[in-house]
Design an enzyme around this catalytic site. Sequence first.
Site, PDB file in Angstrom:
ATOM      1  N   TYR A 145      12.698 104.809  48.862  1.00 30.54           N
ATOM      2  CA  TYR A 145      12.541 105.710  50.013  1.00 30.54           C
ATOM      3  C   TYR A 145      13.466 106.914  49.878  1.00 30.54           C
ATOM      4  CZ  TYR A 145      12.398 107.051  55.008  1.00 30.54           C
ATOM      5  OH  TYR A 145      12.260 107.729  56.205  1.00 30.54           O
ATOM      6  N   GLU A 147      15.258 108.173  47.324  1.00 34.62           N
ATOM      7  CA  GLU A 147      15.051 109.064  46.174  1.00 34.62           C
ATOM      8  C   GLU A 147      13.695 109.756  46.250  1.00 34.62           C
ATOM      9  OE1 GLU A 147      17.293 110.087  44.364  1.00 34.62           O
ATOM     10  OE2 GLU A 147      18.826 108.562  44.136  1.00 34.62           O
ATOM     11  N   ARG A 186      12.381  98.092  62.758  1.00 30.03           N
ATOM     12  CA  ARG A 186      13.540  98.947  62.998  1.00 30.03           C
ATOM     13  C   ARG A 186      14.315  98.431  64.200  1.00 30.03           C
ATOM     14  NH1 ARG A 186      10.979 104.858  61.966  1.00 30.03           N
ATOM     15  NH2 ARG A 186       9.021 103.781  62.399  1.00 30.03           N
ATOM     16  N   PHE A 191      15.160  95.040  68.885  1.00 31.46           N
ATOM     17  CA  PHE A 191      16.025  94.574  69.984  1.00 31.46           C
ATOM     18  C   PHE A 191      15.267  94.567  71.318  1.00 31.46           C
ATOM     19  CE2 PHE A 191      20.517  95.753  68.114  1.00 31.46           C
ATOM     20  CZ  PHE A 191      20.286  94.880  67.058  1.00 31.46           C
ATOM     21  N   GLY A 207      27.519  93.963  62.899  1.00 32.24           N
ATOM     22  CA  GLY A 207      27.042  94.785  64.020  1.00 32.24           C
ATOM     23  C   GLY A 207      27.935  95.976  64.317  1.00 32.24           C
ATOM     24  N   ARG A 211      24.773 104.057  64.131  1.00 36.15           N
ATOM     25  CA  ARG A 211      23.646 104.972  63.969  1.00 36.15           C
ATOM     26  C   ARG A 211      23.659 105.921  65.175  1.00 36.15           C
ATOM     27  NH1 ARG A 211      23.644 102.596  59.816  1.00 36.15           N
ATOM     28  NH2 ARG A 211      21.901 101.751  58.624  1.00 36.15           N
ATOM     29  N   ASP A 273      22.849  98.824  53.101  1.00 35.76           N
ATOM     30  CA  ASP A 273      22.679  99.280  54.488  1.00 35.76           C
ATOM     31  C   ASP A 273      23.832 100.238  54.827  1.00 35.76           C
ATOM     32  OD1 ASP A 273      20.982  97.825  56.980  1.00 35.76           O
ATOM     33  OD2 ASP A 273      22.765  98.942  57.589  1.00 35.76           O
TER      34      ASP A 273
HETATM   35  P1  NAD Z   1       5.470 105.298  60.839  1.00 35.32           P
HETATM   36  O1  NAD Z   1       5.508 104.224  59.826  1.00 35.32           O
HETATM   37  O2  NAD Z   1       5.157 104.935  62.254  1.00 35.32           O
HETATM   38  O3  NAD Z   1       4.464 106.454  60.424  1.00 35.32           O
HETATM   39  C1  NAD Z   1       4.148 106.773  59.094  1.00 35.32           C
HETATM   40  C2  NAD Z   1       2.657 107.054  59.026  1.00 35.32           C
HETATM   41  O4  NAD Z   1       2.316 107.434  57.683  1.00 35.32           O
HETATM   42  C3  NAD Z   1       1.805 105.841  59.365  1.00 35.32           C
HETATM   43  O5  NAD Z   1       0.769 106.206  60.242  1.00 35.32           O
HETATM   44  C4  NAD Z   1       1.269 105.387  58.005  1.00 35.32           C
HETATM   45  O6  NAD Z   1       0.051 104.680  58.102  1.00 35.32           O
HETATM   46  C5  NAD Z   1       1.145 106.709  57.293  1.00 35.32           C
HETATM   47  N1  NAD Z   1       1.173 106.587  55.830  1.00 35.32           N
HETATM   48  C6  NAD Z   1       2.048 105.873  55.068  1.00 35.32           C
HETATM   49  N2  NAD Z   1       1.752 106.019  53.765  1.00 35.32           N
HETATM   50  C7  NAD Z   1       0.670 106.853  53.704  1.00 35.32           C
HETATM   51  C8  NAD Z   1      -0.101 107.379  52.640  1.00 35.32           C
HETATM   52  N3  NAD Z   1       0.172 107.075  51.361  1.00 35.32           N
HETATM   53  N4  NAD Z   1      -1.154 108.186  52.938  1.00 35.32           N
HETATM   54  C9  NAD Z   1      -1.457 108.491  54.224  1.00 35.32           C
HETATM   55  N5  NAD Z   1      -0.756 108.016  55.270  1.00 35.32           N
HETATM   56  C10 NAD Z   1       0.301 107.214  55.014  1.00 35.32           C
HETATM   57  O7  NAD Z   1       6.897 106.020  60.768  1.00 35.32           O
HETATM   58  P2  NAD Z   1       7.499 107.241  61.594  1.00 35.32           P
HETATM   59  O8  NAD Z   1       8.770 106.785  62.191  1.00 35.32           O
HETATM   60  O9  NAD Z   1       6.458 107.841  62.467  1.00 35.32           O
HETATM   61  O10 NAD Z   1       7.873 108.249  60.421  1.00 35.32           O
HETATM   62  C11 NAD Z   1       7.107 109.423  60.154  1.00 35.32           C
HETATM   63  C12 NAD Z   1       7.835 110.254  59.100  1.00 35.32           C
HETATM   64  O11 NAD Z   1       9.135 110.618  59.568  1.00 35.32           O
HETATM   65  C13 NAD Z   1       8.042 109.519  57.775  1.00 35.32           C
HETATM   66  O12 NAD Z   1       7.852 110.427  56.716  1.00 35.32           O
HETATM   67  C14 NAD Z   1       9.493 109.080  57.822  1.00 35.32           C
HETATM   68  O13 NAD Z   1      10.049 108.981  56.546  1.00 35.32           O
HETATM   69  C15 NAD Z   1      10.120 110.224  58.619  1.00 35.32           C
HETATM   70  N6  NAD Z   1      11.355 109.786  59.298  1.00 35.32           N
HETATM   71  C16 NAD Z   1      11.298 109.026  60.430  1.00 35.32           C
HETATM   72  C17 NAD Z   1      12.482 108.620  61.042  1.00 35.32           C
HETATM   73  C18 NAD Z   1      12.499 107.813  62.310  1.00 35.32           C
HETATM   74  O14 NAD Z   1      13.579 107.440  62.770  1.00 35.32           O
HETATM   75  N7  NAD Z   1      11.396 107.542  62.956  1.00 35.32           N
HETATM   76  C19 NAD Z   1      13.726 108.963  60.477  1.00 35.32           C
HETATM   77  C20 NAD Z   1      13.724 109.722  59.308  1.00 35.32           C
HETATM   78  C21 NAD Z   1      12.533 110.141  58.735  1.00 35.32           C
HETATM   79  N1  UDP Z   2      19.414  96.176  62.272  1.00 37.98           N
HETATM   80  C1  UDP Z   2      19.873  95.073  62.979  1.00 37.98           C
HETATM   81  N2  UDP Z   2      18.940  94.217  63.483  1.00 37.98           N
HETATM   82  C2  UDP Z   2      17.602  94.401  63.351  1.00 37.98           C
HETATM   83  C3  UDP Z   2      17.145  95.544  62.642  1.00 37.98           C
HETATM   84  C4  UDP Z   2      18.092  96.404  62.104  1.00 37.98           C
HETATM   85  O1  UDP Z   2      21.077  94.876  63.158  1.00 37.98           O
HETATM   86  O2  UDP Z   2      16.827  93.571  63.853  1.00 37.98           O
HETATM   87  C5  UDP Z   2      20.418  97.125  61.743  1.00 37.98           C
HETATM   88  C6  UDP Z   2      20.201  97.550  60.288  1.00 37.98           C
HETATM   89  O3  UDP Z   2      20.817  96.622  59.418  1.00 37.98           O
HETATM   90  C7  UDP Z   2      20.869  98.908  60.261  1.00 37.98           C
HETATM   91  C8  UDP Z   2      20.638  99.458  61.677  1.00 37.98           C
HETATM   92  O4  UDP Z   2      20.300  98.325  62.485  1.00 37.98           O
HETATM   93  O5  UDP Z   2      22.241  98.779  60.042  1.00 37.98           O
HETATM   94  C9  UDP Z   2      19.491 100.465  61.748  1.00 37.98           C
HETATM   95  O6  UDP Z   2      18.370  99.883  61.124  1.00 37.98           O
HETATM   96  P1  UDP Z   2      16.936 100.574  61.058  1.00 37.98           P
HETATM   97  O7  UDP Z   2      16.086  99.747  60.158  1.00 37.98           O
HETATM   98  O8  UDP Z   2      16.441 100.845  62.432  1.00 37.98           O
HETATM   99  O9  UDP Z   2      17.195 102.023  60.417  1.00 37.98           O
HETATM  100  P2  UDP Z   2      18.015 102.530  59.122  1.00 37.98           P
HETATM  101  O10 UDP Z   2      18.838 101.418  58.556  1.00 37.98           O
HETATM  102  O11 UDP Z   2      16.971 102.991  58.167  1.00 37.98           O
HETATM  103  O12 UDP Z   2      18.874 103.605  59.673  1.00 37.98           O
END
Ligand code: NAD
Ligand code: UDP
Length: 314
Positions: A145, A147, A186, A191, A207, A211, A273
Amino acid sequence: MKKRILVTGGAGFLGSHLCRRLLNEGNEVICLDNFFTGDKANVLDLMDNPYFELIRHDVQEPILLEVDEIYNLACPASPPHYQYDPVATTRTSVLGAINMLDIARKCGAKILQASTSEVYGDPEIHPQPESYRGNVSTTGIRACYDEGKRCAETLFFDYQRQFGVEIKIVRIFNTYGPYMNPDDGRVVSNFIVQALKGEDITIYGDGKQTRSFQYVDDLIEGFIRLMNSEDGFAGPVNIGNPGEFTMIELAEKILELTGSKSQLIFKPLPEDDPMQRKPVIDLAKEKLGWEPTVYLEDGLKKTIAYFDELLKKG
Ligand code: NAD
Ligand code: UDP
């Protein structure tokens, strides 16, 4: 003037909010998704809108569409989902970026990339400004993810330099809200669902990792401002809420707001993590006049109400 806008990953959590906002502003929206983690249910309310089109397509494959703007969100975002098929995750970020940039190049569209705070890895600088180059493992389980997203940023800048494509890059910090998939894995959705069901709250590690959680409406506002920003501003720009919480604090807040009697249980911390994460948002303030407006407690209340209704529907 009405614009035709492509949203890849439009049936996901963030994408569905973005499609709704763009349609409300009078645009035509093409939502492209392979439904890996997204769901038609997230955009069901938009299906009757004549200015909304839904295409099942995988961004790993080329496609040609005539559009004015592209928001490239397609990519699984939750660690269990992006680690399920890590090769597909990297391909989605890298080939997806190339395929969408090729559309932008062919039809002169502006293109925005949904990048991530994960490009900073497990950061040694706290909080993280855009100038920080990151501490990312190239070999760990999050690398597919992290990279992939880093390479996508590189491709965006090379398409800008080499072909003159107008690019925008947003580095998104942890975002939550309605339309998250309840099985997403997530932390916020886990939670809340656990608290509402009266199940144990799963804390990974001790814990004490932190974030910064941003409510989805704030992020979508940042997307729109960045896409419409002038003077060739491309970013990358952090969009996130600088409020910083440990996972224990988050769990306690959710228990308080739900009135749940769930117990905290501790599980092993997943590999690589990150221990801390908090954005510096000076650039977003300066260039976009953007800052978050929703406090964690208020955003959590709305998200809890959404999951409560979803779980009651069964
Ligand atoms: P999500 O998993 O709900 O949405 C991702 C969407 O992309 C889904 O609808 C999935 O079906 C679609 N998808 C995945 N692979 C695909 C492919 N090969 N072709 C077409 N569609 C594809 O996640 P999200 O939280 O809505 O994230 C959306 C974007 O924002 C992502 O690129 C993610 O990396 C980025 N992002 C989200 C967060 C966050 O906290 N939500 C943080 C950082 C970056
Ligand atoms: N986490 C947790 N319990 C869960 C899911 C995630 O304690 O049921 C922790 C996870 O290990 C990380 C933080 O919550 O330290 C945020 O995780 P998330 O997957 O939401 O996002 P990211 O790690 O990609 O920021």
